[in-house]
Design an enzyme around this catalytic site. Sequence first.
Site, PDB file in Angstrom:
ATOM      1  N   THR A  18      -3.909  -9.472  17.795  1.00 14.38           N
ATOM      2  CA  THR A  18      -3.492  -9.817  16.440  1.00 14.38           C
ATOM      3  C   THR A  18      -1.971  -9.961  16.436  1.00 14.38           C
ATOM      4  O   THR A  18      -1.300  -9.547  17.400  1.00 14.38           O
ATOM      5  CB  THR A  18      -3.894  -8.720  15.439  1.00 14.38           C
ATOM      6  OG1 THR A  18      -3.144  -7.529  15.745  1.00 14.38           O
ATOM      7  CG2 THR A  18      -5.391  -8.413  15.519  1.00 14.38           C
ATOM      8  N   VAL A  25       0.808  -1.220   0.000  1.00 16.39           N
ATOM      9  CA  VAL A  25       0.000   0.000   0.000  1.00 16.39           C
ATOM     10  C   VAL A  25       0.839   1.267   0.000  1.00 16.39           C
ATOM     11  O   VAL A  25       0.293   2.362  -0.220  1.00 16.39           O
ATOM     12  CB  VAL A  25      -0.993   0.020   1.189  1.00 16.39           C
ATOM     13  CG1 VAL A  25      -1.985  -1.121   1.089  1.00 16.39           C
ATOM     14  CG2 VAL A  25      -0.254   0.005   2.524  1.00 16.39           C
ATOM     15  N   TYR A  82       3.472   6.310  15.076  1.00 18.76           N
ATOM     16  CA  TYR A  82       2.233   5.577  14.789  1.00 18.76           C
ATOM     17  C   TYR A  82       1.026   6.466  15.062  1.00 18.76           C
ATOM     18  O   TYR A  82       0.085   6.528  14.260  1.00 18.76           O
ATOM     19  CB  TYR A  82       2.202   4.331  15.659  1.00 18.76           C
ATOM     20  CG  TYR A  82       1.035   3.407  15.449  1.00 18.76           C
ATOM     21  CD1 TYR A  82       1.012   2.520  14.372  1.00 18.76           C
ATOM     22  CD2 TYR A  82      -0.022   3.385  16.352  1.00 18.76           C
ATOM     23  CE1 TYR A  82      -0.051   1.638  14.197  1.00 18.76           C
ATOM     24  CE2 TYR A  82      -1.087   2.511  16.177  1.00 18.76           C
ATOM     25  CZ  TYR A  82      -1.097   1.636  15.109  1.00 18.76           C
ATOM     26  OH  TYR A  82      -2.142   0.766  14.946  1.00 18.76           O
TER      27      TYR A  82
END
Length: 261
Positions: A196, A69, A161
């Site tokens: 995750t 991406v 982030y």
Amino acid sequence: MSADPMLNFEGKVALITGAASGLGAALARELGSRGARLVLGDINTSALGRLADDLAGEGVQVLAQHCDVSRESDCESLVALARERCGALDIAVNNAGVAPPMMSLEDTGEAEFDRQYHINQRGVFFGLRHQLPVMKAARAGVILNVSSMAGLGGAPKIASYAAAKHAVIGLTKTAAIEAAGYGVRVNAICPFFTLTPMVTGIDTPAGVSAEEFQAFLASGCPMKRLADTSEVVAAMLMLLSPALTYVTGQALAVDGGLSAY
């Protein structure tokens, strides 16, 4: 197949980036089980291929393609695949992202800041740039961008982030306003730490076990636990629901009560 019209995605064409694992893979399975035709992208083509094979074996119509991406051409190519092979693009989920190592803002180097920008921010921008024209031309569609609780407030030790995920919400709200008159909805989801690989794979401080570190992360949340993948995916399905036609421009916190403070 769900008989509930709120969760019936029969025949919808759904594109998901970062689909090989984590939230992307779990969402692909849920949408596929509800009748969606899937167009999946990821840089991990081996894991992506395994997922696509599993889904096809369950009767899901699925296409899979390498997608980095941070490269606009890859994002454009994934949208083109949906149009050329499926004839439409009804749903797009800009999910691909990477986590940074935990460090203070002043210790964050330019290379790490740029990595977060190129993947977590530009990846969403490139997706929107090519998804929106297709949906606006069809005068229908829904886009979901994956942000984070780090996009809604301060995030100590992950400044790069947080900056990128705040930008995702800015892109989401702007796109929602621009696309609203065309019948296209754009929302963001903002999970707290979720079980995750992005979280379970974090390097823990020396002498601290993975379980201890996860408990430390969970201590900031009123529910005192991390989110299960299925809990976040349930919220994603809600935001993508064909019945949720009057909700756009929102950044939904899925956070075990953290934002209630």
